[in-house]
Design a protein around this motif. Sequence first.
Motif, short mmCIF file in Angstrom:
data_model
loop_
_atom_site.label_atom_id
_atom_site.label_comp_id
_atom_site.label_asym_id
_atom_site.label_seq_id
_atom_site.Cartn_x
_atom_site.Cartn_y
_atom_site.Cartn_z
N VAL A 121 0.83 -1.20 0.00
CA VAL A 121 0.00 0.00 0.00
C VAL A 121 0.87 1.26 0.00
O VAL A 121 0.53 2.26 -0.63
N ASP A 122 2.01 1.20 0.70
CA ASP A 122 2.95 2.32 0.65
C ASP A 122 3.33 2.65 -0.79
O ASP A 122 3.37 3.81 -1.20
N ASP A 123 3.64 1.60 -1.54
CA ASP A 123 4.05 1.78 -2.94
C ASP A 123 2.91 2.34 -3.79
O ASP A 123 3.11 3.20 -4.64
N ILE A 124 1.70 1.82 -3.57
CA ILE A 124 0.55 2.25 -4.36
C ILE A 124 0.21 3.71 -4.09
O ILE A 124 -0.08 4.49 -5.01
N THR A 125 0.24 4.10 -2.82
CA THR A 125 -0.17 5.46 -2.44
C THR A 125 0.99 6.45 -2.38
O THR A 125 0.78 7.64 -2.16
N ASP A 126 2.21 5.93 -2.56
CA ASP A 126 3.40 6.77 -2.50
C ASP A 126 3.49 7.50 -1.16
O ASP A 126 3.78 8.69 -1.09
N THR A 127 3.20 6.77 -0.08
CA THR A 127 3.31 7.30 1.27
C THR A 127 4.07 6.31 2.14
O THR A 127 4.28 5.16 1.76
N HIS A 128 4.47 6.79 3.31
CA HIS A 128 5.21 5.94 4.25
C HIS A 128 4.32 5.59 5.43
O HIS A 128 3.51 6.40 5.86
N SER A 129 4.46 4.37 5.94
CA SER A 129 3.67 3.96 7.10
C SER A 129 4.59 3.50 8.23
O SER A 129 5.74 3.14 8.00
N ASN A 130 4.06 3.52 9.43
CA ASN A 130 4.81 3.16 10.62
C ASN A 130 4.69 1.65 10.86
O ASN A 130 3.69 1.18 11.41
N LYS A 131 5.69 0.88 10.43
CA LYS A 131 5.62 -0.58 10.51
C LYS A 131 5.66 -1.08 11.95
O LYS A 131 5.03 -2.08 12.28
N THR A 132 6.41 -0.39 12.82
CA THR A 132 6.46 -0.81 14.22
C THR A 132 5.09 -0.63 14.88
O THR A 132 4.61 -1.52 15.59
#
Length: 500
Positions: free
Chosen positions: A251-262
């Motif tokens: 989803v990060d790749d699709i939306t070109d955003t970063h998410s908090n994996k921890t």
Amino acid sequence: MTGAPEADESYGVLAALKSPRRLRTEVLAGIVVALALIPEAISFSILAGVDPRLGLFASFTMAVSIAFLGGRPAMITAATGAIALVIAPVARDYGVDYFIATVILAGILQVLFGVLGVAKLMRFIPRMVMVGFVNALAILIFMAQLEHLIGVPWAVYPLVAVGIAIMVLMPRWTKVVPAPLVAIVLITGAVVLAAINVPTVGDQGDLPDSLPELFFPDVPLTMETLQIIAPFAVAMALVGILESLMTAKLVDDITDTHSNKTRETWGQGVANIITGFFGGMGGCAMIGQTMINVKASGARTRISTFLAGVFLLILVVALGDVVAIIPMAALVAVMIMVSVGTFDWHSIKPNTLKRLPKTEITVMVATVVVTVWTHNLAYGVLAGVIIAVILVAHRVAHLTTVTRLDASDEDDTRVYAVTGELFFASSNDLYYQFDYTGDPTNIIIDMSQAHIWDASSVAALDAITTKYESRGKNVRIVGMNEDSARRHKLLAGHLGGGEH
């Protein structure tokens, strides 16, 4: 601002609440996802060997919980097939109470893993494993629809075809309403008005008629109980984290955003704990429903995730009779389009395959084959990572060289230059690159172009030194960088390295 997606004004909850257009997108996406979750949750409950209510309640509690706790906005978390497969033996052999206790323990372990930073290990998953993961998911999503297409009334096929046509053509005219929702409504209307006899959501299992209630598993708090549920809880925790983090990265790749994996890791854990205490079967991120939410419906915030859970509960409890008449053909059409949209078609284009090294193709294919063969995403990703590591280690091992330098100011001195990365795969052959008998009295090993990475390399250097010294010759190792020198000083002479 940069950083987490919440900081992006266009993807924030507050921005969506202030924008009627964005809010409409989030609400409609939640409805579509809720409709798609119902048959899946029922199917996964049956797969786990428990009452369908456990899957439906899990999907509600997990979606609502993760909307607040998770680190990846717009990602859908609910009951999943992978989790069902992992913990199904507990329900079969020990009953529902042990089953729920396993879910709660798995959630606790996920919180612990999140605190310990397990999510950071995602950086070690190679790109082609990710591609294989995505392609395998697309194949599994499609394969899951086959049971609804085999041995069914002939009318199912044109209905599925119409549903696909609606989702392909409608976005060309308007994107105001999600095409999957339009397809579901129109196909349901046509089936009801024409009294077409085809399988429906109601045929998949009974829908609950009450709200979920607090549930405390009746199991003895003993070591024996822990020995029974711990292995399954560990497996569930790891599979759930892996699927969730891989889906989050997609989803990060699709939306070109970063998410908090921890945050996503411990959020999944808390969601599973909450779900367990409400009698749910647990779960993790769902790739299919997430793709419906993000790609097909255009959702980007936590609102859609939260509403998917809320609408699910409303649909199955308050509108169960209406939901029950939705044809499975409509939902199958939606999932087929999701599988087509999920597959990375660029990865199998002839031009792409010509450019990719065979090792990269091998990793991708292995990930796909193992995942599809076992129906377990964790096995597929693990196999892909292991093969990638072996291939890289093999390739790097052959980049290490030992060169004899004849030019020396002294006749009784021989200089060897070691070049490359020294680790367990490359250092094993190092021992055989020296002329122990023919070399003069003094040996200099120049390490200025090499780097020592592990104990195996230090042991190899110890073995070389020992063999020379057994022949009355002196060895001096020079030129190590700071990291290599520190590792060599710490381990040299303490690893039992002698002649091979």
